[in-house]
Design an enzyme around this catalytic site. Structure first.
Site, PDB file in Angstrom:
ATOM      1  N   ASP A 100      -5.458   6.302   2.469  1.00 10.72           N
ATOM      2  CA  ASP A 100      -4.204   6.652   3.110  1.00 10.72           C
ATOM      3  C   ASP A 100      -3.334   7.376   2.077  1.00 10.72           C
ATOM      4  OD1 ASP A 100      -2.134   6.670   5.043  1.00 10.72           O
ATOM      5  OD2 ASP A 100      -1.250   4.895   4.123  1.00 10.72           O
ATOM      6  N   LYS A 101      -2.280   8.050   2.527  1.00 11.29           N
ATOM      7  CA  LYS A 101      -1.413   8.780   1.601  1.00 11.29           C
ATOM      8  C   LYS A 101      -0.147   8.000   1.295  1.00 11.29           C
ATOM      9  CE  LYS A 101       1.410  12.012   2.869  1.00 11.29           C
ATOM     10  NZ  LYS A 101       2.673  11.562   2.225  1.00 11.29           N
ATOM     11  N   ASP A 127      -2.370   0.671   2.930  1.00 13.31           N
ATOM     12  CA  ASP A 127      -1.341  -0.354   2.756  1.00 13.31           C
ATOM     13  C   ASP A 127      -0.678  -0.765   4.050  1.00 13.31           C
ATOM     14  OD1 ASP A 127      -0.021   2.141   3.081  1.00 13.31           O
ATOM     15  OD2 ASP A 127       1.794   1.281   2.227  1.00 13.31           O
TER      16      ASP A 127
END
Length: 1295
Positions: free
Chosen positions: A501-502, A933
């Site tokens: 994920d970013k 996250d």
């Protein structure tokens, strides 16, 4: 009335004169389709349009909308609706994971009907479940993510454990041992260790599941206010049902997917934070329907509310919702703008009310979570296959020995007829039958139970090593690394693809103003070390710099701002303070800023630090402090940002009456609208390139003066365009473009999207380790690509393949495949030649795609039509052909993506993230790791072979579903390159040594059968067989599995090429297993036949030549040979390693003395059958020489092979790299946080990260309220308020 209800009534009374009701009257066509007539009161124009849920289109399509499009001028009395909602509704026609075609061909089923305050209605509906059972159609709000309960734990856990072939094998052997006629060993020798193994694994699963139960209990027991009767009562989340009305207060978490009915904010706006869902900490806004906002003003009206919502069935589409609300004979269109998702947190809103639409597992976030899957490593799956192979070989060996036993018995009976009395009840066939099962049981210990018990212990201890690693401890938040799964450590050393994920994983989601270029001068605040220090004599009292640290500090710029002699600098800072959608509110003597995006907040804070403080705003004014002097500007128009315009502008009249336009946006759109190009503009472009090299997010700032005549004409045309019902957005964009011409460039800003510490270095190391990193994000493409360059995932020498190029490459493949299919050649034959088109033409490529493109590509078997390009489909050839075609599309895409050095997927849903991971696992047979996250990463984490959750301030859903929890992305380098690689090395060496010592020590049973009449008589004493794998050889191998290292942790990071060994399965595969088995067989042959040769010719000096002494000699020879091989194979010696070898020898001596003592024989002669055998044999020098000879003969070949490989240089890949690592004192690559990429041909992304629609909220006053009605949580970035203002705006949400 209560205080929240009083606020609701006050807001409705205050907004009653400024807002008009849009009455929607339903009628029906012959086909039953609903027509919605829009009748704005006091409006001369009315529009009719066919509108069924899910049939909304973009405003730019030229069709009428279900509601009038957004007015730009505040005097327009039409209801407002963002264009993004319409686009979202059209996108809602396809579930990303459903596999159905998009568009009109498959519309979602609108059969979900919710009646407010009517639990009895929903309770009567049932839906089919498994085995002809049924369950409630409308799920309750209680969730259960645990796998077991009291009744299902034992059977379900045993069922899962017996999916391991080894456990089935052990049960089979135990059942054979239960028959005395064929049993050669006591049945409890296997039952007890098997029970221990099952109990250990069951206890581990139970502990994990208890944690899930506790988490579920905590979530289901959260308090909430549910309307019960005529008032709200505090109840638990699990008590919520579909159709209930729930009251939420500030900082509350939304318990279910709810339709927003009203709130205490103006126009019933509601601000939510979605950190628990997507990791974003910025605020988003939702808005209730105007009719519910006005009518539901008290608890009595809430209790009397009987509206009916008809919408789509529960689905996983996070960003879309389509339905209608029928109430009081009117129908109102609903979309995602009115939906509050479970898991969101209410921010900056005192109170809101919602109608529960989807509860529990029907909510969108739970639909995206996926199921808990039992994960198995590659070595686990290989071990299952090896167990089956060994068992089949064992059966074949037993069969051969049994046949030989039958022939031997027949020959023996014929030769020794005088012994016929012993065989009168047993024929040779019966003898062979019993011998078969006897040999099967005798040789069953070749797959020892102790190996699996030791397995579990090694996994557990290696997990503790991860937990105890201080280098992965994040002291700032007191978060250690956590191995939540103890059975996947070795697979950490075999990762080939990482899906990340970013936001919140690679980045901190914090923007910092770093540099700027003003009138040809570059100012850089970083690295000057000024901190909070002010220039001497500057007297910068406007900002109170001493109260907080400044992110940007350049003494030259501070001095220039103080002198106020540069008009360009003045306009530059004025633009930063005026051209934005930031909201401000007083909190004591401080100003609290809330921005639509962190980029805008960074710009406003930078202006504040330089003396231009944004103080307050109303619907048509904005007040700022310029170097301590308060000035109020009249806002004439706000030209909103959208992704097509890539800019925003504000048209203001200053206190002197001059009209000015301030514009900020991407350099590509600002530079082409400049009035002239001079030296300053040229230098600014050079500065932009310089900023781009540092991967900073840039904006160009420009302005111009507008004459009264020009503004008068433009304002009239603007008003006319704002009330259009058709092509309104297109006309407004054209007017905006006309105004934003002939600009004067003021400068450029550079904002850093802060990465987490060590992200570029970590990605560099992972790439050197032959690990491919794919970024899967819901963010826009420009932002994702900018982060890709910042973290060194993308480099300037890469060719970026975007959707058009991808379509061309895959289209060429389709055309070629279609022609081959038309000529009768099988499709699969063309895959090898076409799966990587153009792969050889480019050395480095990166692939960037969107979720929408991915959905169309993978779920319809098509690629998007490009301009002027006709797409060809494969000929249909039945269902099997369709599946073949779909698989070909998937494989072609995965092969193309795998040929690229980097892949970035933007605007993808949680289901699409999991789909991408699944495709790579399916078509590349690769080991994958997913790291994220937020709750939107849960499905991806569950789907990947290894799931890693980032634990931080955001939600913990990702951590709770992960296999490993880390505080920082940078800790991946230690987790994989050190702990993962070591775990793989240790497990592989453990398996090699264990199989070797098993075959070396126990295959002598087979050779003994050739000299014992094939009677399945054990060669060794029963106690030696029982203790051989537990005490005599277990400890040195255990030490190897716990502590073995080929190189140090530092060298592992310096030479990431070592990681390739695990990816290629070099340390344990079928070839290595075969060599290990042959090595063990040769050792057993040498140990047995040297002893047999010695005992056949003569006896020892003490007349030692009996069966017992022979068995002890063979056992001692085999044991010492095994220990010597383990010593030679150990590369990392510690004190524990020496102790383990010494302990094994001592235990052999000790247990041999105890089990072979005369006293033990007298007590139980049937159990202790070898009295004084070891003492008699091993005290004879002749026997000791035989043992020494066997040890030397077994060791010489191993030493010879090692010496030959060293002399000739024929080392393995691992040995070569290890030698290189030991010779090289320094790493090959110097890793730095900020390395310039040289010439940069791709500009970094522009610093906008919010969606369209915020400017209209401001100009209409929907987000503004009177001062003093509420307070808010203090924002960390605040400034003192200098003077009161007529209205204090509410905080603006973030995109």
């Amino acid at each position: 009335m209560s205080q929240p209800e009083t606020k609701l009534a006050q807001n409705r009374h205050r907004n009653g004169s400024a807002q008009r009701t849009t009455q929607i009257s339903p009628c029906f066509t012959n086909s039953g389709q609903t027509l919605v007539a829009l009748c704005p009161f006091q409006s001369a124009t009315a529009a009719h349009r066919c509108s069924s849920p899910g049939d909304l289109v973009d405003q730019r399509d030229g069709t009428f909308l279900a509601r009038p499009a957004r007015p730009v001028h505040r005097s327009t009395e039409l209801a407002e609706r963002p264009a993004g909602a319409a686009r979202g509704a059209s996108m809602a026609e396809q579930d990303p994971a459903s596999g159905h075609a998009r568009g009109k061909r498959h519309l979602p089923a609108f059969t979900w009907e919710v009646r407010a305050n009517d639990r009895n209605y929903h309770a009567q509906f049932r839906r089919k479940s498994a085995f002809c059972l049924s369950k409630r159609k409308y799920a309750g709000n209680a969730i259960r993510t645990a796998k077991y309960n009291v009744l299902t734990f034992l059977p379900l856990n045993l069922y899962e454990q017996f999916h391991r072939m080894a456990n089935v094998y052990f049960v089979f052997v135990i059942l054979l041992q239960a028959f005395p006629e064929i049993s050669t060993l006591p049945w409890y020798t296997l039952l007890f260790p098997l029970s221990c193994l099952l109990a250990i694994r069951a206890l581990r699963d139970l502990i994990d599941d208890i944690g899930r139960h506790q988490s579920d209990r905590n979530i289901n027991s959260r308090p909430c206010e549910i309307l019960s009767g005529q008032s709200f009562r505090w109840q638990k989340w699990r008590d919520i049902c579909v159709g209930d009305i729930v009251r939420l207060r500030k900082e509350s978490v939304v318990p279910a997917d709810m339709l927003l009915l009203c709130s205490s904010e103006p126009s019933s706006l509601c601000y939510v934070e979605t950190a628990d869902i997507d990791g974003e900490t910025n605020l988003k806004f939702r808005r209730a329907l105007l009719v519910t906002h006005r009518e539901l003003a008290s608890e009595e009206s809430m209790a009397a509310f009987d509206g009916r919502v008809t919408c789509e069935e529960p689905n996983s589409r996070m960003h879309s919702f389509t339905g209608t609300l029928r109430w009081r004979g009117e129908t109102h269109a609903l979309d995602s703008e009115q939906l509050l998702l479970r898991g969101c947190k209410l921010r900056n809103t005192d109170v809101c009310y919602g109608l529960v639409i989807y509860a529990g597992f029907d909510s969108k976030i739970m639909r995206n979570c996926g199921k808990i899957k039992r994960k198995k490593t590659k070595l686990d799956r290989m071990m299952d296959r090896l167990v089956i192979t060994i068992f089949l070989v064992l059966l074949a060996t037993s069969l051969c020995l049994a046949v030989a036993s039958g022939f031997w018995a027949k020959t023996f009976q014929e030769k020794h007829s005088y012994l016929s009395a012993f065989y009168k009840h047993t024929t040779p066939a019966q003898q062979a039958f019993f011998s078969f099962w006897g040999f099967t049981i005798l040789l069953s210990i070749i797959i020892p139970m102790s190996m699996y018990i030791t397995f579990e212990f090694i996994y557990l201890v290696n997990s503790f090593f991860i937990n105890w690693d201080l280098e992965m401890y994040y002291a700032a938040k007191d978060i250690p690394a956590k191995a939540r799964s103890t059975s996947l450590n070795d697979q950490l050393g075999q990762i080939e693809y990482i899906f990340s994920d970013k936001t919140g994983t690679l980045t901190q989601n914090v923007m910092s103003f770093k540099k700027c270029c003003i009138n040809g001068t570059i100012y850089a605040g970083a690295g000057r070390g000024c901190g909070n220090k002010q220039p001497s004599g500057s007297a910068l009292t406007w900002s109170h710099h001493g109260q907080q640290k400044m992110d940007f500090c350049d003494t030259r710029l501070l001095e220039a701002a103080r002198r106020d002699s540069d008009p360009v600098l003045r306009e530059f800072l004025r633009l930063l303070a005026l051209c934005h959608t930031v909201m401000v509110e007083e909190k004591g003597d401080q100003l609290v800023y809330q921005a639509a995006s962190p980029d805008e907040e960074a710009l406003v804070l930078a202006a504040r630090n330089l003396g231009y403080i944004f103080l307050s705003r109303t619907q048509d004014t904005i007040t700022i402090s310029e170097l301590g002097m308060k000035r109020t500007y009249k806002v004439l128009a706000m030209l909103d940002f959208n992704s097509d315009r890539k800019r925003m502008s504000v048209l203001v009249r200053d206190p002197q009456g001059t009209i000015r336009l301030y514009t900020k946006g991407a350099d590509t759109v600002i530079l082409e609208r400049l009035q002239r190009r001079g030296p300053s503009e040229t230098f600014t472009e050079m500065a932009l390139d310089r900023f781009a090299e540092e991967t900073l997010r840039t904006l160009c700032l420009a302005s111009k003066e507008v004459s009264e005549a020009e503004y008068g004409v433009w304002s009239r045309r603007h008003h006319e365009a704002s009330v259009l019902l058709q092509d309104r957005a297109r006309e407004l964009d054209r007017l905006y473009d006309e105004m934003e011409q002939n600009l004067q460039l003021l400068g450029a800003t550079a904002i850093e999207d802060k990465l987490q510490d060590g992200v570029p270095e970590t990605i560099q190391l992972l790439k050197l380790s032959n690990i491919k990193v794919w970024v899967l994000t819901g963010d826009k493409q420009e932002t994702a690509m900018n982060i890709g360059y910042a973290c060194k995932l993308l480099t300037d020498d890469m060719e970026v393949l975007e959707e058009k190029k991808i379509s061309e490459i895959l289209g060429a493949l389709w055309v070629s495949t279609s022609s081959l299919a038309g000529s009768g050649e099988p499709l699969c034959r063309s895959r090898r030649s076409q799966q990587r088109p153009e792969a050889s033409q480019h050395k480095k490529r990166a692939l960037v795609i969107s979720g929408d493109f991915l959905d169309k590509l993978l779920h319809t078997g098509e690629v998007l039509k490009e301009k002027g390009r006709l797409w060809r489909r494969l000929p249909c050839c039945g269902a099997a052909g369709s599946r073949e075609e779909a698989g070909l599309v998937e494989k072609a895409f995965v092969d193309l993506a795998a040929s690229c050095q980097a892949v970035i997927c933007c605007r993808v849903t949680p289901r699409q993230k999991a789909l991408i991971v699944q495709l790579v696992k399916k078509h590349k047979k690769a080991t994958t790791l997913a790291i994220g996250d937020g709750a939107n990463d849960v499905n991806m984490i569950k789907t990947a072979d290894i799931g890693v959750g980032i634990s931080g301030l955001e939600g913990m859903q990702a951590v709770q579903c992960s296999d490993y929890a880390l505080a920082q992305f940078s800790y991946l380098q230690r987790l994989l390159l050190i702990h993962g690689r070591w775990a793989y090395l240790r497990i592989c060496k453990f398996l090699r040594c264990f199989f070797y010592k098993t075959f070396a020590g126990l295959m002598t049973q087979v050779w003994f059968a050739f000299h014992s009449g094939f009677t399945a008589q054990p060669l060794y004493e029963g106690w030696f067989l029982a203790l051989y794998n537990i005490f005599y050889t277990a400890y040195p191998i255990l030490s190897l599995g716990l502590l073995e290292q080929d190189v140090s942790a530092k060298k592992s990071l310096e030479f990431p090429e070592l990681y390739v060994i695990g990816q290629q399965d070099e340390l344990f595969n079928y070839r290595v297993f075969s060599i290990t088995v042959l090595h063990g067989l040769s050792t057993s042959l040498v140990s047995f036949y040297i002893a047999l040769w010695a005992f056949e010719d003569r006896v020892g000096s003490r007349a030692v030549g009996d069966y017992e002494s022979f068995a002890v000699t063979v056992a001692t020879s085999a044991l010492l040979s095994v220990l010597m091989e383990i010593i030679l194979d150990t590369k990392f010696w510690t004190l524990l390693s020496f102790l383990m070898v010494a302990t094994s020898l001592l235990l052999f001596c000790l247990f041999s003395f105890l089990t072979q003592s005369i006293d033990a024989f007298r007590i139980a002669p049937a159990i202790f059958r070898f009295p004084d055998a070891s003492r008699n044999a091993l005290t004879d020098p002749y026997v000791l020489l035989v043992v020494l000879l066997s040890l030397v003969v077994n060791t010489i070949p191993s030493l010879t092979i090692r010496l030959y490989c060293t002399i000739t240089g024929k080392n393995t890949t691992q040995q070569k790299i290890c030698l290189k690592a030991k010779r090289e004192p320094e790493p090959l690559v110097e890793l730095r946080a900020h390395v310039l990429r040289g010439s940069f041909h791709h500009r970094s992304s522009y610093a906008f990260s919010h969606q369209e629609g915020y400017a209209s909220l401001i100009t209409r006053g929907d987000s503004l309220r009177s001062r003093g009605t509420r307070s808010t949580v203090q924002h960390p970035d605040t400034a003192p308020a200098l003077s009161p203002s007529p209205l204090s705006p509410m905080p603006s949400p973030s995109a």
